[in-house]
Design a protein around this motif. Sequence first.
Motif, PDB file in Angstrom:
ATOM      1  N   LYS A  39     -39.151 147.746  65.112  1.00  0.00           N
ATOM      2  CA  LYS A  39     -40.326 148.529  64.723  1.00  0.00           C
ATOM      3  C   LYS A  39     -40.056 150.017  64.914  1.00  0.00           C
ATOM      4  O   LYS A  39     -40.422 150.849  64.077  1.00  0.00           O
ATOM      5  CB  LYS A  39     -41.544 148.095  65.548  1.00  0.00           C
ATOM      6  CG  LYS A  39     -42.814 148.843  65.161  1.00  0.00           C
ATOM      7  CD  LYS A  39     -44.014 148.368  65.955  1.00  0.00           C
ATOM      8  CE  LYS A  39     -45.226 149.218  65.634  1.00  0.00           C
ATOM      9  NZ  LYS A  39     -46.399 148.840  66.444  1.00  0.00           N
ATOM     10  N   GLU A  40     -39.413 150.368  66.020  1.00  0.00           N
ATOM     11  CA  GLU A  40     -39.083 151.774  66.281  1.00  0.00           C
ATOM     12  C   GLU A  40     -38.145 152.309  65.200  1.00  0.00           C
ATOM     13  O   GLU A  40     -38.338 153.403  64.672  1.00  0.00           O
ATOM     14  CB  GLU A  40     -38.431 151.890  67.667  1.00  0.00           C
ATOM     15  CG  GLU A  40     -38.084 153.302  68.081  1.00  0.00           C
ATOM     16  CD  GLU A  40     -39.295 154.234  68.114  1.00  0.00           C
ATOM     17  OE1 GLU A  40     -39.117 155.429  67.827  1.00  0.00           O
ATOM     18  OE2 GLU A  40     -40.418 153.766  68.383  1.00  0.00           O
ATOM     19  N   MET A  92     -46.316 157.715  56.310  1.00  0.00           N
ATOM     20  CA  MET A  92     -45.937 156.304  56.336  1.00  0.00           C
ATOM     21  C   MET A  92     -45.821 155.817  57.766  1.00  0.00           C
ATOM     22  O   MET A  92     -45.331 156.529  58.635  1.00  0.00           O
ATOM     23  CB  MET A  92     -44.605 156.072  55.618  1.00  0.00           C
ATOM     24  CG  MET A  92     -44.717 156.070  54.117  1.00  0.00           C
ATOM     25  SD  MET A  92     -43.131 155.752  53.315  1.00  0.00           S
ATOM     26  CE  MET A  92     -42.783 154.108  53.881  1.00  0.00           C
ATOM     27  N   LYS A  93     -46.290 154.603  57.975  1.00  0.00           N
ATOM     28  CA  LYS A  93     -46.215 154.001  59.304  1.00  0.00           C
ATOM     29  C   LYS A  93     -45.776 152.541  59.166  1.00  0.00           C
ATOM     30  O   LYS A  93     -45.958 151.919  58.127  1.00  0.00           O
ATOM     31  CB  LYS A  93     -47.598 153.998  59.965  1.00  0.00           C
ATOM     32  CG  LYS A  93     -48.137 155.396  60.319  1.00  0.00           C
ATOM     33  CD  LYS A  93     -47.629 155.852  61.673  1.00  0.00           C
ATOM     34  CE  LYS A  93     -48.330 157.103  62.182  1.00  0.00           C
ATOM     35  NZ  LYS A  93     -48.254 158.261  61.307  1.00  0.00           N
ATOM     36  N   VAL A  94     -45.208 152.034  60.245  1.00  0.00           N
ATOM     37  CA  VAL A  94     -44.878 150.608  60.332  1.00  0.00           C
ATOM     38  C   VAL A  94     -45.776 150.012  61.415  1.00  0.00           C
ATOM     39  O   VAL A  94     -45.469 150.090  62.601  1.00  0.00           O
ATOM     40  CB  VAL A  94     -43.388 150.396  60.679  1.00  0.00           C
ATOM     41  CG1 VAL A  94     -43.095 148.920  60.946  1.00  0.00           C
ATOM     42  CG2 VAL A  94     -42.504 150.905  59.548  1.00  0.00           C
ATOM     43  N   PRO A  95     -46.944 149.474  61.026  1.00  0.00           N
ATOM     44  CA  PRO A  95     -47.869 148.964  62.042  1.00  0.00           C
ATOM     45  C   PRO A  95     -47.378 147.727  62.774  1.00  0.00           C
ATOM     46  O   PRO A  95     -47.755 147.473  63.900  1.00  0.00           O
ATOM     47  CB  PRO A  95     -49.147 148.653  61.246  1.00  0.00           C
ATOM     48  CG  PRO A  95     -48.728 148.587  59.825  1.00  0.00           C
ATOM     49  CD  PRO A  95     -47.504 149.416  59.665  1.00  0.00           C
ATOM     50  N   LYS A  96     -46.516 146.952  62.098  1.00  0.00           N
ATOM     51  CA  LYS A  96     -46.115 145.686  62.732  1.00  0.00           C
ATOM     52  C   LYS A  96     -44.774 145.212  62.191  1.00  0.00           C
ATOM     53  O   LYS A  96     -44.481 145.367  61.005  1.00  0.00           O
ATOM     54  CB  LYS A  96     -47.194 144.627  62.467  1.00  0.00           C
ATOM     55  CG  LYS A  96     -46.976 143.317  63.215  1.00  0.00           C
ATOM     56  CD  LYS A  96     -48.230 142.446  63.220  1.00  0.00           C
ATOM     57  CE  LYS A  96     -48.643 142.027  61.831  1.00  0.00           C
ATOM     58  NZ  LYS A  96     -49.728 141.036  61.832  1.00  0.00           N
ATOM     59  N   VAL A  97     -43.974 144.640  63.075  1.00  0.00           N
ATOM     60  CA  VAL A  97     -42.750 143.929  62.684  1.00  0.00           C
ATOM     61  C   VAL A  97     -42.833 142.552  63.315  1.00  0.00           C
ATOM     62  O   VAL A  97     -43.135 142.416  64.505  1.00  0.00           O
ATOM     63  CB  VAL A  97     -41.481 144.660  63.166  1.00  0.00           C
ATOM     64  CG1 VAL A  97     -40.237 143.814  62.874  1.00  0.00           C
ATOM     65  CG2 VAL A  97     -41.342 146.016  62.494  1.00  0.00           C
ATOM     66  N   GLU A  98     -42.615 141.519  62.523  1.00  0.00           N
ATOM     67  CA  GLU A  98     -42.667 140.170  63.083  1.00  0.00           C
ATOM     68  C   GLU A  98     -41.616 139.287  62.425  1.00  0.00           C
ATOM     69  O   GLU A  98     -41.035 139.644  61.400  1.00  0.00           O
ATOM     70  CB  GLU A  98     -44.063 139.562  62.921  1.00  0.00           C
ATOM     71  CG  GLU A  98     -44.564 139.512  61.493  1.00  0.00           C
ATOM     72  CD  GLU A  98     -46.025 139.086  61.403  1.00  0.00           C
ATOM     73  OE1 GLU A  98     -46.474 138.278  62.242  1.00  0.00           O
ATOM     74  OE2 GLU A  98     -46.719 139.564  60.486  1.00  0.00           O
ATOM     75  N   VAL A 128     -37.445 135.014  58.513  1.00  0.00           N
ATOM     76  CA  VAL A 128     -37.311 136.307  57.858  1.00  0.00           C
ATOM     77  C   VAL A 128     -38.008 137.350  58.722  1.00  0.00           C
ATOM     78  O   VAL A 128     -39.015 137.067  59.387  1.00  0.00           O
ATOM     79  CB  VAL A 128     -37.925 136.259  56.432  1.00  0.00           C
ATOM     80  CG1 VAL A 128     -39.374 135.811  56.474  1.00  0.00           C
ATOM     81  CG2 VAL A 128     -37.835 137.607  55.730  1.00  0.00           C
ATOM     82  N   ILE A 129     -37.443 138.562  58.769  1.00  0.00           N
ATOM     83  CA  ILE A 129     -38.074 139.674  59.488  1.00  0.00           C
ATOM     84  C   ILE A 129     -39.014 140.380  58.518  1.00  0.00           C
ATOM     85  O   ILE A 129     -38.608 140.780  57.419  1.00  0.00           O
ATOM     86  CB  ILE A 129     -37.015 140.666  60.014  1.00  0.00           C
ATOM     87  CG1 ILE A 129     -36.108 139.979  61.046  1.00  0.00           C
ATOM     88  CG2 ILE A 129     -37.682 141.895  60.629  1.00  0.00           C
ATOM     89  CD1 ILE A 129     -34.857 140.767  61.391  1.00  0.00           C
ATOM     90  N   VAL A 130     -40.276 140.519  58.910  1.00  0.00           N
ATOM     91  CA  VAL A 130     -41.282 141.176  58.068  1.00  0.00           C
ATOM     92  C   VAL A 130     -41.603 142.549  58.662  1.00  0.00           C
ATOM     93  O   VAL A 130     -41.981 142.647  59.837  1.00  0.00           O
ATOM     94  CB  VAL A 130     -42.581 140.351  57.981  1.00  0.00           C
ATOM     95  CG1 VAL A 130     -43.592 141.051  57.085  1.00  0.00           C
ATOM     96  CG2 VAL A 130     -42.292 138.958  57.456  1.00  0.00           C
ATOM     97  N   ILE A 131     -41.421 143.591  57.857  1.00  0.00           N
ATOM     98  CA  ILE A 131     -41.742 144.962  58.279  1.00  0.00           C
ATOM     99  C   ILE A 131     -42.931 145.422  57.447  1.00  0.00           C
ATOM    100  O   ILE A 131     -42.802 145.706  56.249  1.00  0.00           O
ATOM    101  CB  ILE A 131     -40.531 145.900  58.049  1.00  0.00           C
ATOM    102  CG1 ILE A 131     -39.279 145.375  58.759  1.00  0.00           C
ATOM    103  CG2 ILE A 131     -40.853 147.320  58.506  1.00  0.00           C
ATOM    104  CD1 ILE A 131     -37.982 146.052  58.345  1.00  0.00           C
TER     105      ILE A 131
END
Length: 209
Positions: free
Chosen positions: A15-16, A39-45, A168-171
């Motif tokens: 996420k960072e 732009m932001k990345v609120p969540k990575v899962e 799968v990694i979701v960004i």
Amino acid sequence: MYEKNITSLHLDVLKEIGNIGAAHAATALSTLLNKKIDMKVPKVEMVSFDDMMDLAGGPENVVAGIYLRIEGDVTGSMFFVLPVEQANRFIKALVQDSSLDFQTGNVSELGVSAMQELGNILSGSYLSALSDFTSLKIYPTVPALSVDMVGAIVSFGLVEVSHISDYVIVIDTAITEESTPDGESVNGHFFLLPDPDSFKAIFSALGVH
């Protein structure tokens, strides 16, 4: 399989890196559109393939999808998936063509090129941030654009990895234009599918075991 050992710490690191990539992408898009973009990345899962489809609105939901392969020290597949209405809004602003509509197929070559350029900027920014952090050589291929049901788009990239990986990694990615009322954002998803050996290479290079 290595990906089953991925923890919240691994995802926090991704996420960072994602937020650093998003900041680079926002700068590039601001220049391209001549307006302030955030732009932001609120969540990575990390999710299963079935959950990935659900996140994008279900396998029959029609989206604008950009697909590319990752090559170099890390290999895999990457998708950027955007709801068609949001793709329309974003690309109309980019090419100044109010008649453009991905849903009806009324898209000029310029519109297609603009969407591919958006994919280039976003994926390139994320992958260069990942490359900087890991010191691994990571190269995106030229992105391919498709407007279709999520299931059809994603299946294309899953053919070669589904028999050796289940995750799968979701960004999540939120793009906000300064002039948009109420701070409404364009919300897309990056789906990152490193080939199995590449999971280990990425986190080993990050010093996260």
